[in-house]
Motif scaffolding. Structure first.
Motif, PDB file in Angstrom:
ATOM      1  N   THR A   1      35.194   2.791  13.741  1.00 36.71           N
ATOM      2  CA  THR A   1      35.596   2.999  15.118  1.00 36.71           C
ATOM      3  C   THR A   1      36.684   1.967  15.421  1.00 36.71           C
ATOM      4  OG1 THR A   1      34.879   3.256  17.416  1.00 36.71           O
ATOM      5  CG2 THR A   1      33.812   1.515  16.137  1.00 36.71           C
TER       6      THR A   1
ATOM      7  N   PRO B   1      31.779   6.650  18.728  1.00 35.30           N
ATOM      8  CA  PRO B   1      30.852   6.442  17.613  1.00 35.30           C
ATOM      9  C   PRO B   1      31.546   6.222  16.272  1.00 35.30           C
ATOM     10  CG  PRO B   1      30.154   8.293  18.981  1.00 35.30           C
ATOM     11  CD  PRO B   1      31.545   7.913  19.431  1.00 35.30           C
TER      12      PRO B   1
ATOM     13  N   ALA C   1      30.702   1.299  20.100  1.00 30.13           N
ATOM     14  CA  ALA C   1      30.261   2.477  19.351  1.00 30.13           C
ATOM     15  C   ALA C   1      29.577   3.509  20.238  1.00 30.13           C
ATOM     16  CB  ALA C   1      29.329   2.052  18.221  1.00 30.13           C
TER      17      ALA C   1
END
Length: 214
Positions: free
Chosen positions: A62, A45, A41
């Protein structure tokens, strides 16, 4: 509710023909899995994607692997790059790949090697409506789904959206594998209830492994 800190060993729970829940199978690796999710992430993100119909998904997403799945005004697709950033998806950690392959084999699906991992983050109220996973090229390959954090109610139905569904509670460390006769069954997650988990806080994370291309 099961005690997350019990020493009870993992066990298998049949769900349907070609579908099984491997209860607590990821529990021992959960801390490492979440650390890897955090690393992924940081590179790509979590984001609430917009569906082709213009709706904001309640689940933040994600991806990692050779390919990632996303949705936008053009539809649903796998691609080597994130359409929002133009960057390649982060690589899939070896632990992710090994766990998916081993658990698929435990469920009877040998030779599964995922090339995509969708990572969904649920906050209270987030849900996933009943749907089929059918954007992959080879539907003989199973889906491997890992639950981390807060518990959620998983719906597993038939081949039509209106078919009756089973509702089962998925808890921290549970892994669901489905394929073969169950590969195109409709499934979803009911709205997540508020809570606090010692590892993931107010969230549930779901790692879903697929073979997107042959």
């Amino acid at each position: 509710m099961l005690d997350l800190f019990s020493e009870e060993a993992p066990w298998s729970e049949p769900l349907a023909e070609g579908a099984v829940i491997l209860r607590r199978r990821a529990r021992d690796e959960a801390n490492t899995l979440m650390a890897l999710v955090t690393e992924i992430a940081a590179k790509n993100p979590f984001y609430h994607r917009i569906t082709p119909g213009g709706h904001r998904m309640s689940v933040a997403m994600t991806n990692c692997g050779d390919f990632g799945w996303s949705t936008d005004s053009r539809g649903y697709q796998y691609s080597e790059r994130d359409s929002m950033t133009g960057h390649r998806w982060p690589g899939m950690p070896e632990l992710f790949r090994q766990m998916a392959t081993i658990c698929a084999a435990e469920a009877g699906f040998t030779h599964f090697t995922p090339d995509a991992c969708l990572i969904n983050r649920y906050e209270p109220g987030a849900k996933l409506t009943l749907h089929q996973d059918k954007d992959e090229q080879d539907l003989t390959q199973p889906i491997v789904s890992v639950s981390l954090g807060l518990p959620a109610v998983f719906q597993f139905g038939g081949f039509e959206r209106g078919d009756a569904t089973q509702r089962v509670l998925l808890e921290h460390g549970d892994i669901v594998v489905w394929g073969g006769p169950s590969r195109l069954c409709y499934h979803g997650i009911l709205p997540l209830k508020p809570g606090l988990h010692p590892l993931t806080g107010a969230f549930r994370y779901n790692l879903t492994f697929r073979r997107a291309f042959r």
